[in-house]
Design an enzyme around this catalytic site. Structure first.
Site, short mmCIF file in Angstrom:
data_model
loop_
_atom_site.label_atom_id
_atom_site.label_comp_id
_atom_site.label_asym_id
_atom_site.label_seq_id
_atom_site.Cartn_x
_atom_site.Cartn_y
_atom_site.Cartn_z
N ASP A 8 -6.45 92.26 9.66
CA ASP A 8 -7.67 93.07 9.53
C ASP A 8 -7.45 94.26 8.59
OD1 ASP A 8 -9.32 91.62 11.36
OD2 ASP A 8 -8.10 92.43 12.96
N HIS A 25 -0.11 93.90 16.53
CA HIS A 25 -0.63 92.58 16.87
C HIS A 25 0.04 92.13 18.16
CE1 HIS A 25 -1.35 88.20 16.57
NE2 HIS A 25 -2.43 88.57 15.89
N HIS A 61 -11.15 91.62 19.05
CA HIS A 61 -10.85 90.34 18.42
C HIS A 61 -11.44 90.35 17.01
CE1 HIS A 61 -9.80 86.29 17.82
NE2 HIS A 61 -10.62 85.66 18.63
#
Length: 458
Positions: free
Chosen positions: A392, A333, A282
């Protein structure tokens, strides 16, 4: 000698118990298919199991056409407003946007200029910690992990709140605003304590400035000379906005709903969300992206040689490189397939900071890896949907350009997401839902109790 032998016996038993725990906990993966268990609360197509309703955030990645899911470029909405429009709005006016994003998420609409100024003053009022809190709770016995110290500090703040267990919405809003304002101090001071006690560095504790935005205060609190450029503050502010909310189904926000549904206090609920965010699947993923790119630089001699880069990426997927997990961090994702809008927005704006820092080659490397990774994953993996760079992938690069220490990357995420968690907690309490308790099917065989002296576990 006795103590050494005792320890040896304890270690032997621990290994034996570990083997027993692993054996008794193993479940045949085929049973999940047999009983139609939606592992991760997602079905085989990747569509999430519907567990609630929310007005706070919406993640959009597909349309239904002829009863089939058709992927679309990803879009993210805060209270119905496209995040692309939100970020374009405040960046055009060359002003920070995180504070108005907090207001939008908590209270459902964008503030007027006068209202935003009042709200900023209110956050500045809350931007303080209880007397001696830094000394007693942060500087004493610091752990080596900022996220753990952040969770511990949040739980400790319960003791300083005379109405800690009051679940009235007015009180929860007060607590939420306090935590939103305090998180930058809690995170940065925790890092400074770790850096001092475990890193032998000078201990530097700056007080926040009322006139600074959240992003500006983070850079001010962190840097010894408190200096930063407007462009640095702008990019950090943008990252905070893009991480602030991601629907009720992301792990930490769902954790907030689950824990809040029990009727517990705000500090316990937010500490639970922090624990969820800490995990590398996460919030901890951005650290892995930074480390992976460091490994690329150490193992690929020519960053422009696509053959070398492809070979490196295939080694990652085959568990032969980096941390041998088989993952290309920052790619893919659970919801987005064609594109993650947060990554697209960050990529569009971080090029200017890369040029300002003289890191154009590294920016080009990120773009090259993004393109090649999609191709290599499609070639090497059987996947039910497309794969694209997630937030990210570029946030790690932005944080690296801002010289943020790796220990603070996930805490920065928490500083942002506390706004979303607070909104979801309030939503859960306002709607007075049932305690969240999904079903688990037991597949254990029934057996009889055996008296102690008759047991044989060999």
């Amino acid at each position: 000698m006795f103590r050494y032998t005792e320890m040896q016996g304890g270690m032997h038993m621990l290994k034996e118990l570990t083997q027993m725990a692993e054996k008794s906990s193993y479940i045949d993966p085929a049973l999940y298919t047999k009983y139609e268990v939606k592992r991760g609360l997602r079905d085989i197509t990747g569509k999430g199991v519907l567990t609630g309703l929310t007005e706070i955030g919406e993640v959009h990645s597909y349309i239904i056409c002829d009863n089939e899911m058709v992927p679309e470029p990803g879009r993210l909405f805060y209270r119905g407003i496209d995040v692309a429009d939100l970020t374009e709005g405040f960046m055009k006016e060359n002003r920070p946007g995180y504070e108005e994003t907090v207001y939008l998420l908590l209270f459902g609409s964008l503030p007027t200029r006068a209202r935003l100024e009042e709200f900023n003053e209110l956050l500045a009022d809350y931007r303080t910690l209880p007397r001696s809190f830094v000394r007693d709770m942060i500087l004493k016995a610091p752990s080596k992990d900022v996220m753990n110290m952040l969770a511990r500090s949040v739980l400790a703040l319960y003791s300083y709140d005379d109405n800690a267990d009051d679940l009235s919405i007015e009180n929860v809003v007060r607590q939420s605003l306090g935590l939103i304002a305090q998180f930058p101090m809690l995170a940065v001071y925790s890092y400074q304590a770790i850096n001092h006690y475990h890193g032998n560095q000078s201990l530097i504790i700056h007080s926040p400035k009322r006139e600074y935005s959240t992003a500006e205060n983070i850079l001010h609190l962190l840097r010894p000379d408190s200096s930063f450029t407007p462009l640095e503050a702008q990019l950090l502010d943008l990252a905070l906005v893009l991480h602030a909310e991601h629907g009720g189904g992301n792990n930490s926000s769902f954790t907030t709903h689950v824990v809040s549904s029990t009727g517990t206090d705000t500090y316990s609920a937010i500490a639970a969300a922090l624990s969820a965010l800490k995990g590398p699947r996460h919030g901890g993923a951005n650290i892995k992206v930074v480390q992976m790119f460091d490994d690329i630089k150490n193992n690929v001699s020519d960053w422009q040689d696509e053959g070398q880069l492809r070979t490196y990426l295939r080694r990652l997927l085959n568990k032969e490189g980096f941390d041998r997990t088989g993952l290309i961090y920052g790619m893919g994702h659970a919801v987005y397939s064609i594109s993650d809008p947060r990554a697209e927005i960050l990529k569009a704006h971080c090029k200017s900071l890369a040029s300002d820092k003289g890191l154009d080659d590294e920016f080009d490397l990120h773009q090259r890896i993004e393109r090649l990774a999609q191709e290599v994953i499609q070639e090497e993996r059987k996947i039910y949907k497309g794969v694209s760079a997630n937030v990210d992938f570029y946030s790690g690069f932005v944080y690296r350009m801002l010289n943020l220490p790796p220990e603070l990357l996930t805490p920065i995420f928490a500083i942002s997401r506390i706004s979303g968690w607070s909104a979801h907690r309030i939503e859960e309490l306002v709607n007075k839902g049932k305690i969240i308790r999904p079903a688990y099917k037991s597949i254990s065989k029934r057996c009889d109790y055996i008296a102690l002296d008759e047991r044989n576990n060999e």
